[in-house]
Design a protein around this motif. Structure first.
Motif, PDB file in Angstrom:
ATOM      1  N   SER A 160       0.814  -1.217   0.000  1.00 12.53           N
ATOM      2  CA  SER A 160       0.000   0.000   0.000  1.00 12.53           C
ATOM      3  C   SER A 160       0.851   1.274   0.000  1.00 12.53           C
ATOM      4  O   SER A 160       0.313   2.378  -0.051  1.00 12.53           O
ATOM      5  CB  SER A 160      -0.947   0.010   1.207  1.00 12.53           C
ATOM      6  N   ARG A 166      -8.057  -2.725  -0.470  1.00  9.75           N
ATOM      7  CA  ARG A 166      -8.307  -4.151  -0.703  1.00  9.75           C
ATOM      8  C   ARG A 166      -7.313  -5.029   0.070  1.00  9.75           C
ATOM      9  O   ARG A 166      -7.692  -5.979   0.737  1.00  9.75           O
ATOM     10  CB  ARG A 166      -8.219  -4.448  -2.206  1.00  9.75           C
ATOM     11  N   ILE A 207      -4.705  -6.938 -10.071  1.00  4.94           N
ATOM     12  CA  ILE A 207      -3.554  -6.826  -9.158  1.00  4.94           C
ATOM     13  C   ILE A 207      -3.684  -7.870  -8.043  1.00  4.94           C
ATOM     14  O   ILE A 207      -2.708  -8.499  -7.633  1.00  4.94           O
ATOM     15  CB  ILE A 207      -3.464  -5.394  -8.572  1.00  4.94           C
ATOM     16  N   GLU A 208      -4.908  -8.063  -7.584  1.00  2.00           N
ATOM     17  CA  GLU A 208      -5.111  -9.063  -6.535  1.00  2.00           C
ATOM     18  C   GLU A 208      -4.723 -10.461  -7.035  1.00  2.00           C
ATOM     19  O   GLU A 208      -4.010 -11.195  -6.348  1.00  2.00           O
ATOM     20  CB  GLU A 208      -6.583  -9.036  -6.088  1.00  2.00           C
ATOM     21  N   GLN A 240      -7.861   2.125  -3.950  1.00  2.00           N
ATOM     22  CA  GLN A 240      -8.583   0.848  -3.904  1.00  2.00           C
ATOM     23  C   GLN A 240      -7.650  -0.332  -3.669  1.00  2.00           C
ATOM     24  O   GLN A 240      -8.005  -1.285  -2.970  1.00  2.00           O
ATOM     25  CB  GLN A 240      -9.377   0.644  -5.192  1.00  2.00           C
ATOM     26  N   ILE A 241      -6.462  -0.286  -4.245  1.00  2.00           N
ATOM     27  CA  ILE A 241      -5.504  -1.378  -4.012  1.00  2.00           C
ATOM     28  C   ILE A 241      -5.139  -1.414  -2.526  1.00  2.00           C
ATOM     29  O   ILE A 241      -5.127  -2.473  -1.897  1.00  2.00           O
ATOM     30  CB  ILE A 241      -4.242  -1.204  -4.881  1.00  2.00           C
ATOM     31  N   VAL A 299      -7.201   4.306  -8.145  1.00  2.00           N
ATOM     32  CA  VAL A 299      -6.654   2.950  -8.297  1.00  2.00           C
ATOM     33  C   VAL A 299      -5.748   2.640  -7.106  1.00  2.00           C
ATOM     34  O   VAL A 299      -5.831   1.569  -6.488  1.00  2.00           O
ATOM     35  CB  VAL A 299      -5.891   2.814  -9.639  1.00  2.00           C
ATOM     36  N   VAL A 317      -8.084  -3.536 -10.172  1.00  2.00           N
ATOM     37  CA  VAL A 317      -7.788  -3.955  -8.796  1.00  2.00           C
ATOM     38  C   VAL A 317      -7.893  -5.481  -8.664  1.00  2.00           C
ATOM     39  O   VAL A 317      -6.977  -6.112  -8.117  1.00  2.00           O
ATOM     40  CB  VAL A 317      -8.668  -3.188  -7.785  1.00  2.00           C
ATOM     41  N   ILE A 331       4.442  -0.790  -5.932  1.00  2.00           N
ATOM     42  CA  ILE A 331       3.507  -0.530  -7.023  1.00  2.00           C
ATOM     43  C   ILE A 331       3.592   0.955  -7.350  1.00  2.00           C
ATOM     44  O   ILE A 331       3.580   1.790  -6.449  1.00  2.00           O
ATOM     45  CB  ILE A 331       2.064  -0.897  -6.624  1.00  2.00           C
TER      46      ILE A 331
END
Ligand code: SF4
Lengths: 102, 556
Positions: free
Chosen positions: B408, B436, B512-513, B432-433, B429, B509, B451
């Motif tokens: 994060s 999450r 990425i997960e 949200q990452i 974006v 997202v 990231i």
């Protein structure tokens, strides 16, 4: 009307505040997209664009943006114009905040 | 910290007075926008999507309490109560009103700051290692050299109209925390065989449309030759750089088209003349500057309280494990304050938060603060016994997130929420990452992972050098996000490789997960980081988890 002309609005930023503005049919600059003049011909677009560009003492960066008619007046099409009409997505700042206060 | 002399103060004051009258003439109609635009850009004032944006230089990312407090005051008086720290260690205000900007610049001048050369085809703010002067692995504090470069480049008459903007980064450690290989000139301090400090000079790095890792122009430049050598590089570029095509105007293209050997030959020739002309005056100036950067008077106090607190408080322990770095003084630590609370905008600090950081710097940090290119704030010198108090104070204003270097701790440029050049949004974006992976409670398990997100090809968000890079594009009027893998921002810099087709806004997202959960399955053990696993396995297994349907199709 030209064959494939996509309706447009004239938009810019206000000189002092930098806020997004739109040209109305009665030659005002409004802060609200729905109050903009929806231009439907190429000829009219050229006339309104040069009218806007001539107002260099009030607005900056005048251009034509695609828009579409709706019950509530013209709406933006491209997502960039949608953001310009509302404000940033991370805070309740810009137009969305001001218009909520009206 | 460097203190302005009379010359510096007079220069900034006269520039501010000029700009004040230029704004007046713009407002009263004497200047057209075509005339005014280059003038405002020279003073860091851009027109963005919803408003003007003022970009203020924070020289090599160094601040003190008074400066940070002034930045907070400016945010309150003339903006919306916050500022955005950027990947070039600057701060941006997103909502200034044109007629207020001269007052904002005067307020900045009160604390010896300005916005000059934060735009235009000039030498921009010199960036540096955010741990400068504190890092345990440092050879020398790079900031005196950065200040020398700043003074030399500010208003340099020969370099006000370069073919394109020009960015210099300098680090005093062999471990590169300043992304020197992605700059027009990168200076990385190393020692020669005799043990003397000098610089590896890297040239022609840059991200953007044509990303390139910088090339070594000379592996060891004696420290004393630095300024004439840099001037030689810029002056060769000034003549050779292409002015016919904006996309080919950066020095990376000049180096690419002419070849490193030719550039080196020209630079060496020019350097000989310049060094003679400089006649050692640069070294005299450097010696004066160095006095401003004396190490703080470290206190000697027992640090046992730290250990007791560390053992007793798991929240503090988690923060200490992620957000502290080794200081050259064993009783001290480098504190990185995360400006990346889950769900917040990366790099945005409120005026209250700025004031707390200013207070902490003054009370516990020898009055020093740094901004990192990763959009965090650093208290470089905190005695270990003060860490619990610092942590408590940060916690009270939402600044104690224990996520440094984790998933994060995302770099994100302003993207289409603010930037007029953007092709898609970056900030939501990133938000949200972060949210999450916080929900999944996997962040610490995943470990080190960078990231980096840019909202257009200009790559202000450094996506090319992210372990995972995300580039937002406009594909036929819809936001679309391209993923790159395997980038590296350190001394082993590498440009990430494109993973495949892009993802829509609501798919990025989850993508990425998938990718990160896939990594957890692929890694050898918990010690193997994402980038290590990528380097061991190559792109294929990661692409397979990103694009599961492709695999099914290919197998069919
Ligand atoms: S990368 Fe593009 S969108 Fe992001 S700040 Fe830079 S120019 Fe703007």
């Amino acid at each position: 009307m030209s064959r494939t002309f996509k309706p447009k609005v004239v938009t810019a930023n206000a000189l002092i505040e930098g806020d997004v503005v739109y040209l109305t049919a009665d030659d005002r600059w409004t802060r609200t997209h729905a109050e903009a003049e929806l231009i439907t011909t190429e000829e009219r677009a050229a006339i309104r664009l040069s009218f806007g560009e001539a107002q260099d003492g009030i607005v900056v960066g005048v251009y034509l943006a695609d828009a579409i008619a709706s019950e509530n007046g013209p709406q933006p099409i491209h997502f960039r114009e949608e953001f310009r009409a509302v404000g940033p997505s991370n805070y309740n700042h810009g137009k969305q905040a001001e218009q909520a206060n009206v | 910290m460097y203190k302005y002399n009379d010359f510096d103060s007079a220069f900034v004051a006269s520039r501010n007075a000029q700009f004040r009258s230029q704004v007046e003439r713009r407002v009263d109609g004497s200047l057209t926008e075509d005339e005014f635009k280059p003038l405002r850009l020279m003073n860091g004032l851009y027109l963005q999507l919803h408003a003007y944006m003022l970009r203020v230089a924070i020289p090599y990312g160094t601040l003190n309490g008074a400066r940070m407090r002034k930045l907070a005051e400016i945010a309150d008086r003339w903006d919306k109560g916050y500022g955005h720290f950027t990947t070039r260690q600057n701060i941006q205000y997103n909502w200034p009103i044109l007629s207020d900007v001269p007052d904002m610049l005067d307020a900045l001048a009160e604390v010896e700051m300005h916005a000059i050369q934060t735009s235009g085809n000039t030498i921009r703010n010199v960036t540096s290692d955010h741990f400068a002067g504190a890092a345990a692995d440092e050879i020398e504090d790079p900031r005196p050299v950065a200040e020398l470069l700043r003074q030399w480049s500010t208003d340099h008459p020969e370099f006000q109209f370069l073919p394109r903007k020009f960015k210099i980064a300098v680090t005093g450690s062999p471990n590169d925390r300043a992304v020197t290989k992605a700059h027009d000139i990168g200076l990385r301090m190393v020692r020669n065989d005799a043990g003397e400090p000098g610089f590896e000079v890297i040239v022609g790095g840059g991200l953007g449309r044509t990303p390139m890792v910088g090339k070594v122009l000379t592996p060891f430049l004696p420290k004393a030759d630095l300024l004439p050598y840099c001037e030689a590089i810029v002056s060769v570029y000034n003549l050779l750089g292409r002015r016919d095509n904006k996309y080919k105007a950066r020095i990376k293209i000049t180096v690419h088209e002419n070849g490193l050997d030719k550039i080196r030959e020209l630079v060496e020739a020019r350097f000989k003349t310049l060094r003679a002309e400089f006649a050692g005056n640069d070294q005299k100036l450097l010696a004066e500057i160095e006095e401003h950067f004396a190490a703080p008077a470290y206190k000697s106090a027992p640090a046992d309280a730290y250990q007791a607190y560390y053992d007793a408080d798991p929240v503090f322990r988690s923060w200490a494990d992620t957000n502290l770095d080794a200081h050259k003084n064993d009783d001290y630590a480098i504190v990185t304050v995360s400006i990346k609370a889950h769900g917040q905008t990366p790099g945005d600090a409120s005026s209250d938060q700025m004031r707390v950081m200013a207070d902490l710097a003054e009370q516990y940090g020898h009055d020093e603060l740094r901004i990192s290119h990763q959009q965090n704030v650093i208290l470089p010198h905190v005695h270990k016994s003060d860490l619990p108090a610092v942590h408590e104070a940060l916690k009270a204003v939402g600044l104690a997130t224990a996520n440094l270097g984790l998933i994060s701790d995302i770099i994100a440029c302003p993207g289409m929420d603010y930037c007029a050049l953007a092709t898609a949004r970056s900030i939501p974006v990133a938000q949200q990452i972060a949210i999450r992976f916080d929900e999944l409670k996997l962040e610490h398990d995943i470990g080190e992972l960078q990231i980096k997100i840019s909202g257009c090809i200009n790559a202000c968000g450094h996506h090319h050098v992210g372990h995972i890079g995300i580039l937002g594009l406009d594909r036929a009027g819809v936001e679309n996000y391209q993923i790159t893998l395997g980038g590296d921002a350190t001394e082993t810099a590498a440009i990430g490789e494109r993973a495949g087709p892009g993802f829509a806004y609501d798919e990025i997202v989850p993508a990425i997960e998938r990718l990160v959960l896939g990594y957890l399955d692929l890694r050898n053990d918990a010690e193997e980081t994402f980038i290590e696993a990528y380097q061991r396995l190559g792109a294929e297994p990661f692409k397979a988890v990103l694009y599961p349907d492709d695999r099914k199709r290919n197998a069919a």
